[in-house]
Scaffold this active site. Structure first.
Site, PDB file in Angstrom:
ATOM      1  N   HIS A 268      48.336  37.888  47.623  1.00  0.00           N
ATOM      2  CA  HIS A 268      47.253  37.795  48.605  1.00  0.00           C
ATOM      3  C   HIS A 268      47.215  39.081  49.413  1.00  0.00           C
ATOM      4  CE1 HIS A 268      44.871  36.299  52.029  1.00  0.00           C
ATOM      5  NE2 HIS A 268      44.466  35.348  51.208  1.00  0.00           N
ATOM      6  N   ASP A 319      43.849  29.794  45.866  1.00  0.00           N
ATOM      7  CA  ASP A 319      42.875  29.707  44.783  1.00  0.00           C
ATOM      8  C   ASP A 319      43.464  29.124  43.502  1.00  0.00           C
ATOM      9  OD1 ASP A 319      40.589  30.969  46.083  1.00  0.00           O
ATOM     10  OD2 ASP A 319      41.787  32.791  46.049  1.00  0.00           O
TER      11      ASP A 319
END
Length: 382
Positions: A268, A319
């Site tokens: 991330h 996600d």
């Protein structure tokens, strides 16, 4: 152009404004070093386990969690605004079904402002009303986009269902299971806010010029449409489909590593440790996998998480498990970013209201790296 605009400076621009403090905000704390995410001071773990999206969106807009009567009133407001103007449905049916869902969402959101008689109002009360209306109506627009693209009629909202349950109902045309409703509620909660991400910052920049809120939200949707912002979970689902089975995970991971490729859904831009949102979707993916009789997508995700972490020492992000989870919920991959927007609308509106409170236009300075002043040369002498 002012002298300030062209003045050469010795300092260098920070690419992407990474680490630059651009606003004071009391809405969200994202601490990527320790993996902490707070909405208005409440830990995302606490909210994910105990709160509904209605409570969370109220919290983001108002700064405090609602009491029982405030929550009931807020829920009624959300139900009141669920229906969208028929003109939007008519327009949707005239737009090409080949257009991406996010392009359609961007267009219809802009149109919704045209049909809202209060769109240009600048009172705090009306701005809050518009924010609640958008939180309520974006899911209705998203569901209509999905069904029209499939050649189906949009499903009218059901006032007997909660926000997440009604969203699922409008998408699939049938009452969702308890787990599917919980899954949607959790997805909406976990994606509702995340600090000054690209789309949120876009909404603040736009609203700072004092247009209407619909303009700022349309811009935010445009930013979210970008490949570097929304859409990672869509790519995760494509990857799972490409791999096809648990047995093919190890060869796939080896192939990507040898090609120095990227594993979608891992790592991330902010979190240096585990994304605190990711773990909450994992168990629901398992449960819905069993409920739908297709556990392999969850089992593939488990195996891939294990093997990829062993290779690159990066945790999966929010996600990763949302891909298999939304697939189990009957949501196609190309609609995932629209679901994201139906969640992040709460954060966008909260930031818009905060920006308007003591607003100042956002006008950073560029570090000019072009030519020094030079004379004009006529075209015949160039």
């Amino acid at each position: 152009m002012s002298a300030d605009d062209v003045e050469k400076t010795s300092s260098e621009a920070v690419k992407g404004l990474k680490g630059i403090i651009a606003a004071d905000s009391s809405i969200c704390l994202v601490n990527g070093t320790v993996g902490k995410l707070l909405y208005r001071g409440y830990n995302i773990d606490d909210l994910a386990e105990n709160a509904t999206f209605e409570e969370v969106s109220y919290l983001l807009l108002n700064g405090e969690l609602p009491n029982a009567s405030q929550l009931s009133e807020y829920q009624e407001s959300l139900k009141k605004y669920r229906s969208i103007p028929g003109e939007l449905i008519d327009a949707l049916k005239q737009l090409p079904t080949s257009a991406s869902p996010m392009a359609l969402l961007r267009t219809l959101t802009s149109m919704a402002g045209v049909y809202d008689p209060d769109a240009e109002s600048e009172t705090d009360e009306k701005r809050m009303q518009i924010s609640i209306k958008l939180i309520s109506q974006i899911p209705t627009i998203v569901a209509a986009i999905h069904r029209v693209r499939k050649g189906l009629e949009p499903v009218a909202p059901d006032p007997g269902l909660c926000h997440a349950g009604n969203f699922m109902y409008m998408i699939n045309g049938e009452k969702p299971s308890e787990d599917a409703t919980r899954a949607m509620d959790l997805i909406l909660t976990l994606h509702a806010e995340h600090g000054l991400n690209a789309s949120t910052f876009t909404s603040r920049v736009i609203i700072a010029t004092l247009p209407d809120i619909y303009s700022a939200i349309t811009g935010a949707i445009g930013a979210l449409k970008g490949k570097l912002h929304g859409g990672a979970n869509t790519e995760v689902l494509k990857t799972l489909f490409e791999i096809g089975s648990v047995d093919n995970i190890a060869p796939y991971v080896k192939k990507v590593r040898e090609a120095k490729g990227k594993f979608m859904g891992f790592g991330h831009a902010v979190y240096q440790v585990e994304d605190p949102r990711a773990k909450h979707l994992k168990e629901l993916s398992r449960r819905l996998g069993n409920e739908t009789g297709e556990p392999k997508w969850y089992e593939m995700s488990i195996e891939m998480e294990k093997l990829v972490y062993a290779e690159i020492k990066r945790n999966c992000n929010v996600d990763f498990y949302s891909a298999s989870l939304q697939h189990y919920m009957g949501i196609p991959g190309d609609l995932f970013t629209c679901i994201f927007a139906a969640s992040r609308i709460a954060g966008w509106c909260a930031h818009i209201l905060e920006q308007l409170d003591g607003n100042k236009i956002i006008r950073p300075k560029a570090n000019y790296i072009g030519y020094e002043e030079r004379p004009y040369v006529s075209v015949s002498e160039r």
